[in-house]
Design a protein around this motif. Structure first.
Motif, mmCIF file in Angstrom:
data_model
loop_
_atom_site.group_PDB
_atom_site.id
_atom_site.type_symbol
_atom_site.label_atom_id
_atom_site.label_comp_id
_atom_site.label_asym_id
_atom_site.label_seq_id
_atom_site.Cartn_x
_atom_site.Cartn_y
_atom_site.Cartn_z
ATOM 1 N N SER A 13 36.191 48.370 57.697
ATOM 2 C CA SER A 13 36.219 48.210 59.139
ATOM 3 C C SER A 13 37.043 49.350 59.715
ATOM 4 C CB SER A 13 36.861 46.868 59.503
ATOM 5 O OG SER A 13 37.000 46.742 60.893
ATOM 6 N N VAL A 14 36.446 50.096 60.659
ATOM 7 C CA VAL A 14 37.136 51.255 61.228
ATOM 8 C C VAL A 14 37.166 51.164 62.752
ATOM 9 C CG1 VAL A 14 36.538 52.745 59.276
ATOM 10 C CG2 VAL A 14 35.050 52.703 61.282
ATOM 11 N N ARG A 15 38.157 51.778 63.338
ATOM 12 C CA ARG A 15 38.311 51.772 64.791
ATOM 13 C C ARG A 15 37.358 52.761 65.455
ATOM 14 N NH1 ARG A 15 44.127 52.112 65.970
ATOM 15 N NH2 ARG A 15 43.890 49.967 65.365
ATOM 16 N N ILE A 49 27.057 58.670 51.786
ATOM 17 C CA ILE A 49 26.733 58.854 50.380
ATOM 18 C C ILE A 49 27.346 60.168 49.903
ATOM 19 C CG2 ILE A 49 24.520 59.977 50.871
ATOM 20 C CD1 ILE A 49 23.423 58.517 48.339
ATOM 21 N N HIS A 50 27.777 60.178 48.660
ATOM 22 C CA HIS A 50 28.257 61.431 48.076
ATOM 23 C C HIS A 50 27.051 62.111 47.437
ATOM 24 C CE1 HIS A 50 30.336 64.325 45.587
ATOM 25 N NE2 HIS A 50 31.338 64.182 46.425
ATOM 26 N N PRO A 51 26.719 63.324 47.871
ATOM 27 C CA PRO A 51 25.474 63.956 47.447
ATOM 28 C C PRO A 51 25.329 64.183 45.945
ATOM 29 C CG PRO A 51 26.693 65.394 48.964
ATOM 30 C CD PRO A 51 27.478 64.139 48.803
ATOM 31 N N SER A 52 26.404 64.447 45.233
ATOM 32 C CA SER A 52 26.255 64.726 43.805
ATOM 33 C C SER A 52 26.471 63.502 42.924
ATOM 34 C CB SER A 52 27.197 65.856 43.368
ATOM 35 O OG SER A 52 28.543 65.474 43.537
ATOM 36 N N ARG A 53 27.323 62.569 43.354
ATOM 37 C CA ARG A 53 27.611 61.388 42.530
ATOM 38 C C ARG A 53 26.771 60.178 42.906
ATOM 39 N NH1 ARG A 53 32.915 62.594 44.195
ATOM 40 N NH2 ARG A 53 32.857 60.622 45.302
ATOM 41 N N GLY A 54 26.332 60.110 44.162
ATOM 42 C CA GLY A 54 25.563 58.954 44.611
ATOM 43 C C GLY A 54 26.405 57.777 45.058
ATOM 44 N N ASP A 55 27.736 57.919 45.038
ATOM 45 C CA ASP A 55 28.608 56.847 45.532
ATOM 46 C C ASP A 55 28.319 56.616 47.009
ATOM 47 O OD1 ASP A 55 29.846 57.005 43.054
ATOM 48 O OD2 ASP A 55 31.493 58.232 43.802
ATOM 49 N N ARG A 56 28.399 55.376 47.434
ATOM 50 C CA ARG A 56 28.188 55.043 48.847
ATOM 51 C C ARG A 56 29.427 54.375 49.420
ATOM 52 N NH1 ARG A 56 23.021 54.413 46.771
ATOM 53 N NH2 ARG A 56 21.431 55.472 48.009
ATOM 54 N N LEU A 57 29.616 54.561 50.716
ATOM 55 C CA LEU A 57 30.711 53.950 51.456
ATOM 56 C C LEU A 57 30.158 53.502 52.797
ATOM 57 C CD1 LEU A 57 33.761 53.376 51.750
ATOM 58 C CD2 LEU A 57 33.993 55.690 52.670
ATOM 59 N N GLU A 58 30.393 52.246 53.151
ATOM 60 C CA GLU A 58 29.866 51.667 54.383
ATOM 61 C C GLU A 58 30.998 51.555 55.408
ATOM 62 O OE1 GLU A 58 27.002 47.902 55.469
ATOM 63 O OE2 GLU A 58 28.341 47.717 53.764
ATOM 64 N N LEU A 59 30.816 52.192 56.564
ATOM 65 C CA LEU A 59 31.784 52.108 57.651
ATOM 66 C C LEU A 59 31.252 51.139 58.691
ATOM 67 C CD1 LEU A 59 32.540 55.928 58.050
ATOM 68 C CD2 LEU A 59 33.744 54.253 56.626
ATOM 69 N N LEU A 60 32.096 50.207 59.125
ATOM 70 C CA LEU A 60 31.687 49.145 60.043
ATOM 71 C C LEU A 60 32.570 49.157 61.283
ATOM 72 C CD1 LEU A 60 31.748 46.487 57.227
ATOM 73 C CD2 LEU A 60 29.668 47.521 58.147
ATOM 74 N N HIS A 61 31.945 48.900 62.447
ATOM 75 C CA HIS A 61 32.718 48.827 63.694
ATOM 76 C C HIS A 61 32.136 47.767 64.618
ATOM 77 C CE1 HIS A 61 33.683 49.796 67.894
ATOM 78 N NE2 HIS A 61 34.874 49.993 67.354
ATOM 79 N N ARG A 62 33.032 46.915 65.133
ATOM 80 C CA ARG A 62 32.694 45.955 66.186
ATOM 81 C C ARG A 62 33.719 46.113 67.288
ATOM 82 N NH1 ARG A 62 32.415 40.022 64.797
ATOM 83 N NH2 ARG A 62 31.450 39.993 66.837
ATOM 84 N N PRO A 63 33.278 46.136 68.554
ATOM 85 C CA PRO A 63 34.238 46.259 69.655
ATOM 86 C C PRO A 63 35.290 45.160 69.594
ATOM 87 C CG PRO A 63 31.994 46.447 70.482
ATOM 88 C CD PRO A 63 31.900 46.024 69.043
ATOM 89 N N GLY A 64 36.540 45.559 69.753
ATOM 90 C CA GLY A 64 37.631 44.604 69.769
ATOM 91 C C GLY A 64 38.196 44.252 68.411
ATOM 92 N N SER A 65 37.527 44.664 67.338
ATOM 93 C CA SER A 65 38.062 44.363 66.008
ATOM 94 C C SER A 65 39.038 45.467 65.608
ATOM 95 C CB SER A 65 36.945 44.240 64.979
ATOM 96 O OG SER A 65 36.262 45.450 64.809
ATOM 97 N N THR A 66 39.918 45.161 64.693
ATOM 98 C CA THR A 66 40.869 46.149 64.215
ATOM 99 C C THR A 66 40.668 46.344 62.723
ATOM 100 O OG1 THR A 66 42.534 44.448 63.871
ATOM 101 C CG2 THR A 66 42.576 45.589 65.978
ATOM 102 N N PRO A 67 40.931 47.552 62.257
ATOM 103 C CA PRO A 67 40.776 47.828 60.813
ATOM 104 C C PRO A 67 41.730 47.011 59.985
ATOM 105 C CG PRO A 67 41.064 49.868 62.066
ATOM 106 C CD PRO A 67 41.286 48.723 63.000
#
Length: 67
Positions: A13-15, A49-67
């Motif tokens: 969860s990101v701001r 996604i990391h282009p060479s390793r294929g690792d993925r990371l999901e960034l999520l944001h909802r108004p009013g939420s805090t990381p």
């Protein structure tokens, strides 16, 4: 060497989606794979996604939420 287990795509969860995407890109080499929006709950998603390793990371944001 045997395959090392890894997380598929941890979600953070990101701001500020744009700032977080830029930071993970600059710091670790991630690039944008896709974006999505789930309108009923006002959730914005950026999948990185990391282009060479294929690792993925999901960034999520909802108004009013805090990381």
């Amino acid at each position: 060497m045997a395959d090392v287990p890894r997380l598929d795509h941890p979600g953070l969860s990101v701001r500020d989606l744009a700032a977080a995407e830029a930071w993970y890109g600059n710091a670790f080499g991630f690039t944008r794979e896709l974006t999505a929006r789930i309108e009923p709950i006002e959730l914005d998603i950026v999948m990185l996604i990391h282009p060479s390793r294929g690792d993925r990371l999901e960034l999520l944001h909802r108004p009013g939420s805090t990381p």
